[in-house]
Design a protein around this motif. Sequence first.
Motif, PDB file in Angstrom:
ATOM      1  N   CYS A 133       0.853  -1.293   0.045  1.00 44.25           N
ATOM      2  CA  CYS A 133      -0.020   0.058  -0.159  1.00 44.25           C
ATOM      3  C   CYS A 133       0.718   1.278   0.016  1.00 44.25           C
ATOM      4  CB  CYS A 133      -0.956   0.113   1.177  1.00 44.25           C
ATOM      5  SG  CYS A 133      -2.447  -1.151   1.063  1.00 44.25           S
ATOM      6  N   GLN A 134       2.260   1.235   0.868  1.00 44.61           N
ATOM      7  CA  GLN A 134       3.112   2.359   0.614  1.00 44.61           C
ATOM      8  C   GLN A 134       3.430   2.521  -0.791  1.00 44.61           C
ATOM      9  OE1 GLN A 134       4.051   4.716   3.200  1.00 44.61           O
ATOM     10  NE2 GLN A 134       4.618   5.497   1.372  1.00 44.61           N
ATOM     11  N   LEU A 135       3.599   1.565  -1.557  1.00 42.39           N
ATOM     12  CA  LEU A 135       4.359   1.686  -2.831  1.00 42.39           C
ATOM     13  C   LEU A 135       3.189   2.219  -3.879  1.00 42.39           C
ATOM     14  CD1 LEU A 135       7.155   1.129  -4.292  1.00 42.39           C
ATOM     15  CD2 LEU A 135       6.792   0.484  -1.900  1.00 42.39           C
ATOM     16  N   LEU A 136       2.044   1.848  -3.539  1.00 41.07           N
ATOM     17  CA  LEU A 136       1.099   2.536  -4.327  1.00 41.07           C
ATOM     18  C   LEU A 136       0.962   4.039  -4.191  1.00 41.07           C
ATOM     19  CD1 LEU A 136      -2.376   0.411  -3.851  1.00 41.07           C
ATOM     20  CD2 LEU A 136      -0.687   0.369  -5.901  1.00 41.07           C
ATOM     21  N   ALA A 137       1.087   4.520  -2.864  1.00 37.51           N
ATOM     22  CA  ALA A 137       1.274   5.985  -2.755  1.00 37.51           C
ATOM     23  C   ALA A 137       2.524   6.622  -3.168  1.00 37.51           C
ATOM     24  CB  ALA A 137       1.208   6.166  -1.098  1.00 37.51           C
TER      25      ALA A 137
END
Length: 301
Positions: A133-137
């Motif tokens: 999810c952090q990499l999506l951001a």
Amino acid sequence: MTVRHFLSLMDCTTAELTSLLKRGIELKSLHRQGVIYEPLKNRVLAMIFEKASTRTRVSFEAGMIQLGGQAIFLSPRDTQLGRGEPIEDSARVLSSMCDAVMIRTFAHQTLETFAQYSQVPVINGLSDDLHPCQLLADMQTYLEHRGSIQGKTVAWIGDGNNMCNTFIQAAMQFDFQLKVACPEGYEPDQQFLAAAGDRVTLTRDPREAVAGAHLVNTDVWASMGQEDEAQARLKRFAPYQVTPELLDLADKSVLFMHCLPAHRGEEVSAELMDDPRSVVFDQAENRLHAQKALVEFLLVD
């Protein structure tokens, strides 16, 4: 109908991931315009936290509310998981009552087992292996500021931790080159390196990794659960601090990112957090919008 889970970036196609980033930008725009958009009316997200977090909790909880739904926060004190109930049993019960489950945990196997027995989508809010999810951001932030990351060079400086592992998967999915600078013995997981092949280059020299990079990333040197190693890690990682001077070696268009919380004066110099090349606070806000796009993708037909 097959249930879709999001345990890693590899659970989506490149096209789906690109679509999620664009949708995150759209949802951010709608939110800033004050547009009410509630496709998840009466939908409930269960949030299981074995590891504490500020950004993960607030972004998922606020995101569900903004989309018209609800989120339930569950700490180890609030569930039978914390008292030894089998993961399989908890998965069956919670997924019969909620529309999706987000789990922030230690062992990645916990997520995989939960997903195997869940009737609803399971989202990886962080594990010791990965933080998708952090990499999506992060990828949404780069897209907003600089356009496509395809063909660019990205540098990771510091510990080869779960964030570094996820950047390796991102290099595969978004088609960029990743240069990792870490001390010996702190490399990213070999299984991820093997899968990425020549997309990833390992070095011991941060200057070599940053040279010509379009994006530079770092993270804390001692993650949650590694507190007893903190002093040894401070000494080992001291040459890996990211500073404005180090960033000067990168491409002139470089952006600096950090998933936060940051230990100013350790992995990142205090002044770099507020440097014009730093986008860490845009990046933090985008957790909200990228995850809204993700939950919409998983729950809205």
